[in-house]
Every structure is written in structure tokens, then in C-alpha cells.
Design a protein around this motif. Sequence first.
Motif, PDB file in Angstrom:
ATOM      1  N   GLY A 107       0.809  -1.213   0.000  1.00 12.19           N
ATOM      2  CA  GLY A 107       0.000   0.000   0.000  1.00 12.19           C
ATOM      3  C   GLY A 107       0.839   1.259   0.000  1.00 12.19           C
ATOM      4  N   LEU A 108       0.161   2.393   0.010  1.00 14.42           N
ATOM      5  CA  LEU A 108       0.855   3.676  -0.009  1.00 14.42           C
ATOM      6  C   LEU A 108       1.578   3.910   1.312  1.00 14.42           C
ATOM      7  N   PRO A 109       2.807   4.399   1.255  1.00 20.66           N
ATOM      8  CA  PRO A 109       3.574   4.595   2.487  1.00 20.66           C
ATOM      9  C   PRO A 109       3.120   5.825   3.247  1.00 20.66           C
ATOM     10  N   SER A 110       3.276   5.742   4.567  1.00 26.87           N
ATOM     11  CA  SER A 110       3.180   6.955   5.360  1.00 26.87           C
ATOM     12  C   SER A 110       4.471   7.732   5.167  1.00 26.87           C
ATOM     13  N   ILE A 111       4.468   8.982   5.533  1.00 26.72           N
ATOM     14  CA  ILE A 111       5.620   9.835   5.260  1.00 26.72           C
ATOM     15  C   ILE A 111       6.741   9.582   6.252  1.00 26.72           C
ATOM     16  N   GLY A 112       6.424   9.148   7.451  1.00 25.88           N
ATOM     17  CA  GLY A 112       7.462   8.896   8.440  1.00 25.88           C
ATOM     18  C   GLY A 112       6.995   9.284   9.823  1.00 25.88           C
ATOM     19  N   VAL A 152       1.378   3.394  -5.919  1.00 30.42           N
ATOM     20  CA  VAL A 152       2.178   2.845  -4.832  1.00 30.42           C
ATOM     21  C   VAL A 152       3.619   2.671  -5.287  1.00 30.42           C
ATOM     22  N   ALA A 153       3.804   2.144  -6.508  1.00 36.27           N
ATOM     23  CA  ALA A 153       5.154   1.928  -7.024  1.00 36.27           C
ATOM     24  C   ALA A 153       5.938   3.237  -7.068  1.00 36.27           C
ATOM     25  N   ALA A 154       5.294   4.302  -7.522  1.00 33.39           N
ATOM     26  CA  ALA A 154       5.984   5.587  -7.634  1.00 33.39           C
ATOM     27  C   ALA A 154       6.397   6.125  -6.269  1.00 33.39           C
ATOM     28  N   THR A 166      16.609  -2.139   1.932  1.00 34.84           N
ATOM     29  CA  THR A 166      15.183  -2.090   1.600  1.00 34.84           C
ATOM     30  C   THR A 166      15.018  -1.934   0.097  1.00 34.84           C
ATOM     31  N   ARG A 167      14.002  -2.568  -0.416  1.00 37.60           N
ATOM     32  CA  ARG A 167      13.675  -2.465  -1.843  1.00 37.60           C
ATOM     33  C   ARG A 167      12.159  -2.411  -2.010  1.00 37.60           C
ATOM     34  N   HIS A 168      11.738  -1.852  -3.126  1.00 36.98           N
ATOM     35  CA  HIS A 168      10.342  -1.960  -3.532  1.00 36.98           C
ATOM     36  C   HIS A 168      10.273  -2.723  -4.833  1.00 36.98           C
ATOM     37  N   LEU A 169       9.290  -3.606  -4.940  1.00 35.16           N
ATOM     38  CA  LEU A 169       9.095  -4.404  -6.144  1.00 35.16           C
ATOM     39  C   LEU A 169       7.688  -4.174  -6.669  1.00 35.16           C
ATOM     40  N   HIS A 170       7.592  -3.698  -7.919  1.00 31.74           N
ATOM     41  CA  HIS A 170       6.298  -3.526  -8.574  1.00 31.74           C
ATOM     42  C   HIS A 170       5.922  -4.868  -9.191  1.00 31.74           C
TER      43      HIS A 170
END
Length: 319
Positions: A107-112, A152-154, A166-170
Motif C-alpha cells: 500500500g501507499l507509504p506513510s511519510i514517516g 504505490v510503485a511511484a 530495503t527495496r520496492h518491487l512492482h
Amino acid sequence: MPPHDPEQEDGPPYQRLCRPLPEGPAERNGSDGDGDWQLRPAVARVTDYLMGGTDNYEVDREFAEQLLAVAPPLRAMVQISGEFRPRAVAVLAHDLRIAQFIELGCGLPSIGLPSPPQTSKSRFPWPAHTYDVARAFHDKPRVVYVDNDPLVAAHASVVLAEEPGTRHLHADARDVTDVLASDACRVFDYDRPVAVLAHDLLPWMNDTEAAETMHALREQLPAGSTISVTHATTDVAPGMMAALVARYADAGILYRPRTLHQIQALLGSWTVLSPGILPTGLWRRDQNLPPSINPSWEKNHRLPPGDYSHAYAAVITAP
């Protein structure tokens, strides 16, 4: 096999961790790749709106209000599901000493931290990212965030994949074999356990897809691994959940809440970690988080009652 060490890659950290990955598949549920995904409601953006976020469009907000009209507890349901993540990660990282995580359908990340400004409708602080919680217990946790939504990917490629390891995978969570064999997952050491977070994931799959996804995870994860699951249920308010299913169907989105018996079947033969399968809001509700993770949580925020969950949570461990 030793993990790929992103700290040994060429280039500055930001470039090497956030470099573009190959284009992933279009979302199968709630958006598509034909260029009109901003014109249709998407699950990740609707969830963002219900959490008080701003990464959503008018079509998502209008659809969310339609959902709330037939299911007033929906906002609390989403908040409880989000709050479960840091509790589960704390248990996995501290109690089970797991330092490698895959978050499917992140899902969409929180900013922190601390929590960003939210709308007046949100009573709830943004839950900490998986890496933030794991980092409180391990010096070098490894986290791969997986989602198939283009927005979400962006966002995740910048916000979530900004720390070493850490990585993100679309990609689509249903493609378990491809996910585990991806370049992103080269950060893992598959001779060590991996924790998979499948939170609010399976209700967006039909029965065959959900069963095959869970079976593939159990078959392909290394020894000692775990799967953390939350799943919407029809047990508490079947009429309301049926209305939600119908609203989602009107938007072309499959939504499949299940009974406790059906959810138990999806968990398979792995051992269910104590305290067992419980409503999400009640699963280790008193779990302490490190002071660095939402330090004002207990003092300034009250969670919705656990019986608002309309979902079950469980953590299963490999034999």
C-alpha cells in the motif's frame, strides 16, 4: 546463499536503492495499465483516504464515502488493520528474531515519524513502516515492499526503499515464485527465515488465487519462516459485509471476506503462533513498541474497539 549487499553497489545510496526496477504488471484489482487508472477507484488510494491521507483522487474519496454509507465501521476497520502491522513486526523481530521481511500489498507509504498532518476525520497516527519497527530490534534488517498499484510503485520506490537493505518491487503478490526470485529479493539470505506480511491481502483474491498464494508461500519460504495474515470476515456482520462486497463489485473490484473456517483453511498446516486466530484489534493488543516508534501512541491516541475489526489476524510459523 548469502544475500546481495546493497551497500556494495556502485553509486550513492539513493541511486542504488531507488533505481528503477523493470515495469511491473498492471493491477488486477482496482486499477489498470491503460492510462485511466486515475479515473477509477483503487484499493490502495481508498485505504489512504480512510486513514486520513492525501495520496488519493476525487474518485477514490467519492467511492470511499459510498462504502462508508453501507459500512460505517469501515474507517475503524482500516485503522485497526494498519495498526496491526507494527505490533506483528515487533513480535516477529523481537520474539522470533527474524530480520528479513516481505510486505505483500504494502500500500501507499506513510511519510514517516512523527505522524504527518491528517484530516479531521482521522483519529489515528500513521502506523510505522515495517523497516522502522524491525530496525529497532536489528542493526541491518532487510525489507522488500511489494505492490502492483502504479501510484504505490511511484511513492514506495522513493519513500520505502530509502534505507540500506530495503527495496520496492512492482509486482503482483499472486506471483509468489517470481517475487521470491526477483532482483529486489536478492537482499535476502534464503538460508535464514523470512517473515511475510500478508495483511488485508487475501480478501482481494478469489478462492483459488488465495489458496494458491498461501500454498506457494508455505512451499517456497525457507525453514523457520512465518506468514502474518489479516483477513476480513463475514462472521460478525454478514449483512454489512455483503453490502461492501456489492459496492466493490459495482466498481469492478473483487472483495472476498471469509468465515473463520475458510481463513483457517488458507493457513494450512503451519503452526499458529500464540494467542491464535483472534479479531485483528485484539491480537496482542498490549504489545509494547519501542519508544522510537510513535512515542505518543498510548498517551495521545485511542484505538477503535477491538470488536470493530470485522477481521481476523494470525501468525503462522513453518515447522
